[in-house]
Enzyme design. Sequence first.
Site, short mmCIF file in Angstrom:
data_model
loop_
_atom_site.label_atom_id
_atom_site.label_comp_id
_atom_site.label_asym_id
_atom_site.label_seq_id
_atom_site.Cartn_x
_atom_site.Cartn_y
_atom_site.Cartn_z
NE ARG A 93 78.98 75.73 12.37
CZ ARG A 93 78.73 74.86 13.10
NH1 ARG A 93 79.26 73.58 12.90
NH2 ARG A 93 78.07 74.98 14.24
CG PHE A 239 90.84 66.13 22.95
CD1 PHE A 239 89.29 65.75 22.74
CD2 PHE A 239 91.37 66.06 24.27
CE1 PHE A 239 88.60 65.56 24.06
CE2 PHE A 239 90.57 65.99 25.48
CZ PHE A 239 88.99 65.84 25.18
CD GLU A 366 82.71 69.90 17.46
OE1 GLU A 366 83.91 70.00 18.08
OE2 GLU A 366 82.34 69.45 16.50
CG PHE A 386 88.07 69.19 33.50
CD1 PHE A 386 87.28 69.57 32.54
CD2 PHE A 386 89.43 69.31 33.22
CE1 PHE A 386 87.81 70.48 31.40
CE2 PHE A 386 89.93 70.20 32.42
CZ PHE A 386 89.17 70.84 31.50
C1 LIG Z 1 72.67 68.18 17.92
C2 LIG Z 1 74.01 67.56 18.50
C3 LIG Z 1 74.96 67.00 17.59
C4 LIG Z 1 76.20 66.47 18.23
N1 LIG Z 1 77.02 65.73 17.32
C5 LIG Z 1 77.72 64.94 17.69
C6 LIG Z 1 78.84 64.29 16.96
O1 LIG Z 1 78.64 64.41 15.58
N2 LIG Z 1 79.47 63.47 17.44
C7 LIG Z 1 79.85 63.36 18.83
O2 LIG Z 1 80.72 62.70 19.12
N3 LIG Z 1 79.04 64.01 19.68
C8 LIG Z 1 78.01 64.88 19.24
N4 LIG Z 1 77.31 65.59 20.01
C9 LIG Z 1 77.59 65.36 21.49
C10 LIG Z 1 78.23 66.54 22.13
O3 LIG Z 1 79.49 66.78 21.69
C11 LIG Z 1 77.72 66.39 23.46
O4 LIG Z 1 76.30 66.42 23.81
C12 LIG Z 1 78.53 67.41 24.45
O5 LIG Z 1 80.15 66.76 24.71
C13 LIG Z 1 78.06 67.42 25.86
O6 LIG Z 1 77.69 66.26 26.50
P1 LIG Z 1 76.42 65.74 27.24
O7 LIG Z 1 75.61 66.17 26.40
O8 LIG Z 1 76.73 64.23 27.67
O9 LIG Z 1 76.40 66.58 28.29
P2 LIG Z 1 77.08 66.56 29.85
O10 LIG Z 1 78.52 66.01 29.77
O11 LIG Z 1 76.28 65.46 30.78
O12 LIG Z 1 76.78 67.86 30.49
C14 LIG Z 1 75.78 68.39 31.01
C15 LIG Z 1 75.97 69.74 31.65
O13 LIG Z 1 76.93 69.64 32.80
C16 LIG Z 1 78.32 70.21 32.73
N5 LIG Z 1 79.28 69.56 33.12
C17 LIG Z 1 79.96 68.62 32.59
N6 LIG Z 1 80.95 68.23 33.20
C18 LIG Z 1 81.27 69.24 34.21
C19 LIG Z 1 82.13 69.74 35.14
N7 LIG Z 1 83.28 68.82 35.08
N8 LIG Z 1 82.26 70.73 35.69
C20 LIG Z 1 81.09 71.55 35.51
N9 LIG Z 1 80.02 71.23 34.65
C21 LIG Z 1 80.18 70.09 33.85
C22 LIG Z 1 78.16 70.68 31.19
O14 LIG Z 1 78.82 71.98 31.04
C23 LIG Z 1 76.70 70.77 30.78
O15 LIG Z 1 75.99 71.95 31.20
C24 LIG Z 1 76.21 66.31 19.46
C25 LIG Z 1 75.20 66.94 20.42
C26 LIG Z 1 74.17 67.55 19.93
C27 LIG Z 1 73.25 68.02 20.92
#
Ligand SMILES: Cc1cc2nc3c(=O)[nH]c(=O)nc-3n(C[C@H](O)[C@H](O)[C@H](O)COP(=O)(O)OP(=O)(O)OC[C@H]3O[C@@H](n4cnc5c(N)ncnc54)[C@H](O)[C@@H]3O)c2cc1C
Lengths: 390, 251
Positions: A93, A239, A366, A386
């Site tokens: 998916r 977005f 997402e 945020f």
């Molecule tokens: C398998 C996989 C495929 C992906 N594919 C794509 C893709 O095709 N294209 C793309 O662009 N991205 C992709 N992503 C990236 C994905 O969108 C990000 O991992 C996601 O947006 C979260 O970012 P991060 O991992 O840096 O986590 P972080 O932003 O570092 O978050 C870590 C934790 O902190 C929490 N957090 C963050 N900010 C706050 C806040 N202000 N208040 C409270 N809690 C907070 C989050 O909820 C989370 O629990 C993919 C990720 C995975 C795992």
Amino acid sequence: MDYEALDFYEIDSLLTDEERMVRDMVRDWVDEEVIPNIENACREGVFPDEWRVALGEMGVLGAPLQGYGCPGLSYTAYGVICRELERGDSGLRSFASVQGSLAMYPIWDFGSEEQKNYYLPKMASGEWIGCFGLTEPDYGSNPGDMITKAEDIGDHYLLNGAKMWITNGTIAEVAVVWAKLGSEIRGFIVEKNDPGFTAPEMKGKHSLKASVTSELVFQDCKIPKDRILPGVKGLRGPFSCLNNARFGISWGAIGSAQACFHSAKDYSMSRIQFDHPIASYQLVQNKLAWMLREITKAQLLAYHLGQKKDAGNWIPEHISLAKMNNVDIALEIARVARDIHGANGILDEYPVMRHMANLESVKTYEGTHDIHNLIIGRHITGIQAFTREA
Amino acid sequence: MNIIVLLKQVPDTTAKISISSGFMDESTITKWSMSPYDEFALESALQLKQNCNGNLIAITCGPDRCSKMLTDAAAVGTDKLIHIHHEGYLDSIQTQTLLAAAIKKFEGEVIMCGKQAADTNSGSTGPGVAELIGASCITHVSEVKYENEELIATRLNSLGFEIISTSPPSIFAFDKGVKELRRPNVRGIMMAKKKEITRLTPEDLGASLTNSNINLISQMPPSEKAPGQKYEGTDSIHEIVSKLRDEANVI
Ligand SMILES: Cc1cc2nc3c(=O)[nH]c(=O)nc-3n(C[C@H](O)[C@H](O)[C@H](O)COP(=O)(O)OP(=O)(O)OC[C@H]3O[C@@H](n4cnc5c(N)ncnc54)[C@H](O)[C@@H]3O)c2cc1C
């Protein structure tokens, strides 16, 4: 045991004939081609190329887009497709979500006429795979502060920076990349062979093993002037793509949950402990009843959201609620299903542990679960939470 | 060339069949599908249509619910859809009478059907319709090709394959073929949705249903299978071997 999709309130009876035919087409394909091969694909860590071909032949890529060789189905049909694909595997998916909602959609909505004519037919047919580069190593939930930048060098743009966690990256012909031009976020179409562009695969995932995840690296990557998406500036671009992909995920997660429920029900009916099937014990029935309850609620959310999307009267917060809720309950259902399977639940003979591990990614990508809470919180209170700086 | 494929909708192989007051209770069946051998007939008919640039007509006979199956046939490329509408039980002779009348009306030259339906298993439709329209009938067919104005059929018999040639009008009753069945696609589904289904009544076809001399007395489920036997450990090897040899006759 043949798959019987849980649909307690017969919500699928609300679908149009066409949507039901599309559902059956995808469901049959998943039964015949995906379920028998998925464990192998996960073990090898590959996305089988036959699946790309079949998705193109079925004509489901970019499902709700009209024209330029795209299917032109309803958003509800797109949701149904995601649900049926994710019943097979979230990685499958993910492939379809990225192709349709994250790579084709921005070209379709924000691209020039030439860009649409050039890229969309080949992407709808599956000939070209697309990917979407937004997340960076240091900017996940907070993409607005991204550091990847584009410079206008007269007759071309120069891209510098790195994206991470990019689904389909290594296998993509076309990357839609978001980068700052001056202080403004813009979308750029990068092609596989553009000089200065590489897409090494990220290895070692315990989740979405049948989906390719990559880095995108731009080192003085030179791209022609006509590859900028003319129709959008700022975070609204990425977005709007995410809104569509998240909509699909809210349906997709139900497919995983249905697969886990189906397996848990079957297993509990045939597993005998203390002389009786474990399904005959109240604690297990309570778990099954809870699964049915949450799946039914998730189906109602998804269906109603589909109707709103098709009617055009939706707001992003509606999508946040469905993505957050449906992935959350699907993950919890996968965990409870794993528990019902006992030790067998950890084996690849049953789909539950795979769905469970997959859904951990789905919960994060997402927009993480909590980011969607913050989006809804801001909607309720009018106060953004945020960041501490207002 | 007018190619006609005869399709029957049957309870899906996964459907639970229940009996009430001596007859199968249709209302409890939630999923209906195209009879599996008919699927092979349809696939071969589609190939023949491409092969000879023909016109493919699908005909079904039965209640309202059957029209969905015709739309499914249109989604993979059937040109024209005919639904002979009849609610309630029809025996083999009545069904054949209706199908034969429709085949005549639409001037079918090559007719394809399954060798038997998955629900009744009677296997009489192909031969029965052939008798009524005066066509040759070839059964257990796995493939039909059109070459030099002749129809070349491959049929499986107990010795191996047999290649037979015939000329229209002919009926081919299909066994499980060697070919893969084609899948519909979104484009086909969208076109199928717009395709009109011609609905005909027995009266429209001028067919009389009074020529039957068969009476269905009652239906009952198959007797339950005896429970399996389970053996563990090497001590039971001799017993297992003798059972496999003397009772199951598999070694
Ligand atoms: C398998 C996989 C495929 C992906 N594919 C794509 C893709 O095709 N294209 C793309 O662009 N991205 C992709 N992503 C990236 C994905 O969108 C990000 O991992 C996601 O947006 C979260 O970012 P991060 O991992 O840096 O986590 P972080 O932003 O570092 O978050 C870590 C934790 O902190 C929490 N957090 C963050 N900010 C706050 C806040 N202000 N208040 C409270 N809690 C907070 C989050 O909820 C989370 O629990 C993919 C990720 C995975 C795992």
